[in-house]
Design a protein around this motif. Sequence first.
Motif, PDB file in Angstrom:
ATOM      1  N   ASP A   1      -3.974   2.096  -2.560  1.00 54.17           N
ATOM      2  CA  ASP A   1      -3.009   2.691  -2.861  1.00 54.17           C
ATOM      3  C   ASP A   1      -4.068   4.259  -2.210  1.00 54.17           C
ATOM      4  O   ASP A   1      -4.721   4.876  -2.636  1.00 54.17           O
TER       5      ASP A   1
ATOM      6  N   ARG B   1       1.015  -1.374   0.022  1.00 61.96           N
ATOM      7  CA  ARG B   1      -0.014   0.269  -0.654  1.00 61.96           C
ATOM      8  C   ARG B   1       1.174   1.431  -0.250  1.00 61.96           C
ATOM      9  O   ARG B   1       0.513   2.152  -0.542  1.00 61.96           O
TER      10      ARG B   1
ATOM     11  N   GLU C   1       6.549   2.348  -9.832  1.00 63.47           N
ATOM     12  CA  GLU C   1       6.135   3.496  -8.931  1.00 63.47           C
ATOM     13  C   GLU C   1       7.532   4.218  -9.446  1.00 63.47           C
ATOM     14  O   GLU C   1       8.078   5.772  -9.196  1.00 63.47           O
TER      15      GLU C   1
ATOM     16  N   GLY D   1      -4.109  -4.140  -2.081  1.00 62.17           N
ATOM     17  CA  GLY D   1      -3.114  -3.371  -3.269  1.00 62.17           C
ATOM     18  C   GLY D   1      -2.951  -4.102  -4.551  1.00 62.17           C
ATOM     19  O   GLY D   1      -3.776  -5.321  -5.051  1.00 62.17           O
TER      20      GLY D   1
END
Lengths: 296, 295, 447
Positions: C57, A256, C271, C86
Amino acid sequence: MTAVTSTSASTPIAANRATRGPGWIRRAIAQLFVGLILVLLVLAVIYPLLWMVFSSFKNNSELFANPWSLPGELRWGNFERAWNAGVVRFFVNSTLVTAASIVTTTLISAWAAYGLVRVNVPFSGPITGLLLGGLMVAPTVALIPLFGLLQRLHVYDSVWALLILYTAFRIPFTTFLIRAYLIDMPREMDEAAYVDGATRTQIFWRLVLPVCRPILVSAALLQALFAWNEFAFALVFISNTENKTLPVGLMDMQSRLLTEWPVQFAGLTMAALPMIILFLIGQRQFLRGLTEGMGK
Amino acid sequence: MASTTTRLRGLVWVVPALALLGIFVYYPIVENIRLSFYSWNAFSPNPVFVGLQNYTDAAADPIFWRSLRNNIAYAVVSLICQVGFSLCLAAVLEEFVHQKLRGVLRVIYFIPAVISITVSGILFSFIYNPQFGLLNRLLGAMGLERFQHAWLGEQKTAIWSIIGMSQWQSIGYTAVLFVVAIQRIPRELYEAAKVDGAGAVRSFFSVTIPMVREMTTLLIILTVSGAFLVFNEVMVMTAGGPSDSSQVLGTWLYRNAFLADNMGYASAIATVIFVLTFAFAILQILVSRRRRVEI
Amino acid sequence: MTHRNRTTALIAVTAAGALAACGGPGTATDKTSAAPQLTASATTKEGTLSIITKFADPKYAPYFEKVATAYQSANPGVKVDLQQVGDQPFKDKIRVLSASKQLPDIYFSWAGDFANKFVRAGLAADLTSVIGPDTDWGKTFSPAALKAFQYDGKSYGVPINLDAKYMAYNTAIFDKVGVTKPATLEDLLSTCGTLKAAGYTPIAFGNQYGWPAIHFMTQLNAMDVPEATRSTDYNPATGAFTDGGYAKALEQFKQINDACFESGSNGLSHETAQANFLSGKAAMHFLESVEFSGLTEKGGAPADLANNWDFFRLPPAGDAAGDKGALTGAPDGFMVNSASKNAALAVDFLKFMTSKENGATMTKDIGWLSSVQGTATAENSFPQLETALKDISSANSFAIWLDTVTNAEVANAYLSGVQGILDGSQTPADVMKGVQSAAEKAKKSVG
C-alpha cells in the motif's frame, strides 16, 4: 486459394434484392434490424475501451461524478504513476516470454511433425498418439506437481520456467496443426531433393519450413495469443515482481493501487493500447495468417 | 527396410517434443493422481495417506458441485454465443454487408480478442462497479434503476457477469474464423439454393451450416474445453466469491491449494478436471472420426 | 498388434517407475535442521537479506523502504532485497513460497494460528534466545505484543506495531443528528436507526475480501463467548464451536447489517467504504488504529472529517456472556526463516527496525503505534492515536483476528459464511454448521 476477400459480387446491403418487389417492407425492416444489431455490437466493443481511455485521465471525484464525460483535463500524472507501478516492466516480460516461446514451440513442433510425416520413425503410431494426447491435458491440472519439479530444476521464479511450460503445453496443438498441413503436401518435392543427396535436416530447414510458412504463421499467432494471456502458471511460478508477466503484474498493480481508480485505468490503457495499435496496423496480415493455415 | 541404426536415428526428430511433453505434461498428470491420495499442504510435516477420502470429500462438497455447475453454465453460454451467435454474425457479415464495411467491422469485432484477458477482466470489474461503473449508470440513464445490481458482489449475478465478459472477449474471434470458413463455401451452392426458392434464412440453414461443419467442430472443442479450464477471468474479477458463488473448478483448485492449505484435495479436483477434459476430447475424436468416414 | 502391446507396456513401466521414484510430497525437506545461528559474531556484516512484507500500500510502503535503505547505508556490505506485496495477494503468495521452499529470510506473519502453522512446519526460527521476555531486546516491547507471537512458551515472531479495531465516528454528524456514543450494542442499533432516518449511511462497510466482516465477528465472538472456551475452539486440534455464544454473535452481526450497513456490501471494497466515510456520506466506520492516519489531514482526509472525528470500541450487548472488555487487535510481525543462511543478519535487521528511533519514525511517518514501548509522543502522534495507545494498554485481553487466529479451513468457513449472512442467503445456524464441520476437518489434518 484462400483469399480474404469474398468471391461473390460485392453487394451493398441487400442491393441484389429488388427494392420494390413484393415483401420489400419486411426486407427493409430486416435490414434495419440487422443493421441495428451490427451497430450495437460496434458500440459494445468500442465504448468500454473508450471509457477506459477517458477514465485514465480523470481523478477519483470526476470519475464518480461523471463516468460518461470526457475528462476535464489531461492528467498525464496518472500514466506516470502506472508506469512507476511497473506496467512497462510487465509488458516487456510478457513480450520476451511470448516471442521466445513462439520460436521454441514452432521449431520443436515442426521438427517433430516433419519427423512423423516424412521420416521413418520407429513406433511412429504410438508416438503420434503420445504427442497429440497432450492436447487433452489442462495446465491447471499440472500446477501442483510442477512445483517440486521446477524447484528441483532450479528454474522456479524465472522466465525460463514459463518458457519451458509454454512450450511443452503447446507442442501437442502446434504439432497437430503442422502435421495436418504437411500431410497434404506432396511428397515428390522433398523426395526429389533427397534423391539429389540433401540430408533430411537440410530439406527441413531449406525446403519444408519455407513452404510451410502459412501454417507456421498461424501457429505462431495462436501461440502468441496463448502466451500473452497465460495466467495460472505465471501466477504460481513467478514470485518476484520484477519477473512478472503482464496478466499477473496487472493484478498485482490492482491490489496495490487500491482506490486510485484512474491510475489503474491508465495502467490498463498502457497495457492494451500497444496490442490494439499493432493489430490495427497489421490486421490484414494477422487475420490472413491466422486463418490461412487453418483452412486445410 | 532401413537398418536399425537409421531407424533409431529417426527418433531424433521426435525426442525433443517427447521429452518436454513427458517431463512437464505427462509426469505431472501421474504425479497429480498420486498426490490426490494424500492429505498435505505447504506446512504439513508429514503427508498422510488417505486413500479416496479427497474424492469422497469432493462428492460431498457443495462448492465442488457449484463450481462444476458454473463451468457447465460457462460452456453452454459460450456455445450459444461463441458458436451459435458468431456463426450468424459471420453469415450476416458475408451476406448482407458491403465489402468495404465488412473488413472494417471484422477488425472492430476482433479487437477484444487481442487485449489481454486480464485487462478485460479488470476493465469489466470497473464496468460492473456498482457506484461508478458503466453498466449501472447506463441502466440509470435509461430509467431502469431497479435492474441495477452489485454485479460482481451478489451471488446471483457474479458468475453470469463474468461469463458475459468472456463473450465480449471472444465473439469477434470466433466470428472471424467462421467468416473464413464461409468464404470457402462455393458460390454455386448458394445459387442453387436460390434457384430452388430459398430465402436468406433457408439457405443459411441448408447451405451455410452444413458446409462449415469442420470449423464448427473445432470451435466447439475449443469453446467447451476452454470453459472447463477457465481460471484467469474468474480469478481477476471475483477470485471465486462472493461466498464461493462464482467458483469454477480451476479457481476452487487454486483456493484449496493456496488458501485453505489443502493440496491433496486440490489434486483431487485437478484429477477430475483432467478426466472431464480427457473424456470430452475422446468423445470429439470419436464423433469427428465417424463423421469423416461418412463424408 | 505386438507394436501396440510393446508400447503400452513401455508406458506402463515408465509410469510405475515414476510413481516409485518420487517420494511422498514434502519429503524433500529435512524438518529437523539445526537451529540457525542467531547472534552475529562478525563485526562487519555482509550478505543479502530477502524480505517479504504485505505492505505494498503506497501509504505504508515508503516506511519499510526507508528502513531498508537506512540499514544498507549503515552496513555497506549488506544488500536488502525487499519485496512488498498487497494484503490480499500475500495470503496465497506466502503459501506458494512455503510450498516451493522459497521462503525469504524474513517474512511477514499475522499472529495466531497463521503464525503457528509456520512453527509447526519447522519454517520459523526459534527466537527466544534473542527476543524472549527476559532478554534486553525483548524488554523493549509491550508484553502483550510479544505474547501474541509466542507458541508453546517460545518466541517466534518480532512484533512491529500495535493494532486494534475501533469504530470511528464523525462527531459533526453525531451532533447534528443528536446522537451520542453508544454504550451497548442495543444503543448502537438504535443510533443506526436515527442516523438512517436522517439520511446518512450509519456505518460505511465494504466486505469485498471477507475480512472486514470477520473483524466484526472477532469482536462479537470475544464478547459473547468466554475466553477459555474460545481458546479451546480456536486451537485447531481441539476446536468444536458448539457454544451458543457463537450463533448469538452471528445473530448480532445480522442485526448490525440490517440496521447499519448499506446493501451490496459484498461487492464493495473496504477502501471504497472508507472513502464514503471520509466524504461525510457515512457517520461511522469500523477500522484499525493503523488506518487512523488516513483520517487526518496529513493523511489526506478532507478537513471536515479530519477535525471532527473520534472513536469507540464496538460495544457489547447488555447480556453478553463473554469478555466484555476484550479488544479486537493484534500486532503485525515478522518471522525468520529457520532455513535461512543469514539468520543472524536477519535478527540484526529486525533489531534495527524495532529500535526506539525507527519505532518513533514509524509513528511519525505512517501513523502506526509501534510495539516498542515509549515511542509514541505528543510530537510524532496525533490526539486520537495517543488515546488509542492508552486504550490498548488498558485492554483486558486481545482478540486476534478471527481469520488468522484459527486454522485456514475454519477461517474460510467463517469468511464465506458471513458473506452469506450479509446477502441474506445463509442463516446463523447454516454458518455455524459450516464452521463446525470445518473444525472437524481441521482436527483431522492437524492431529
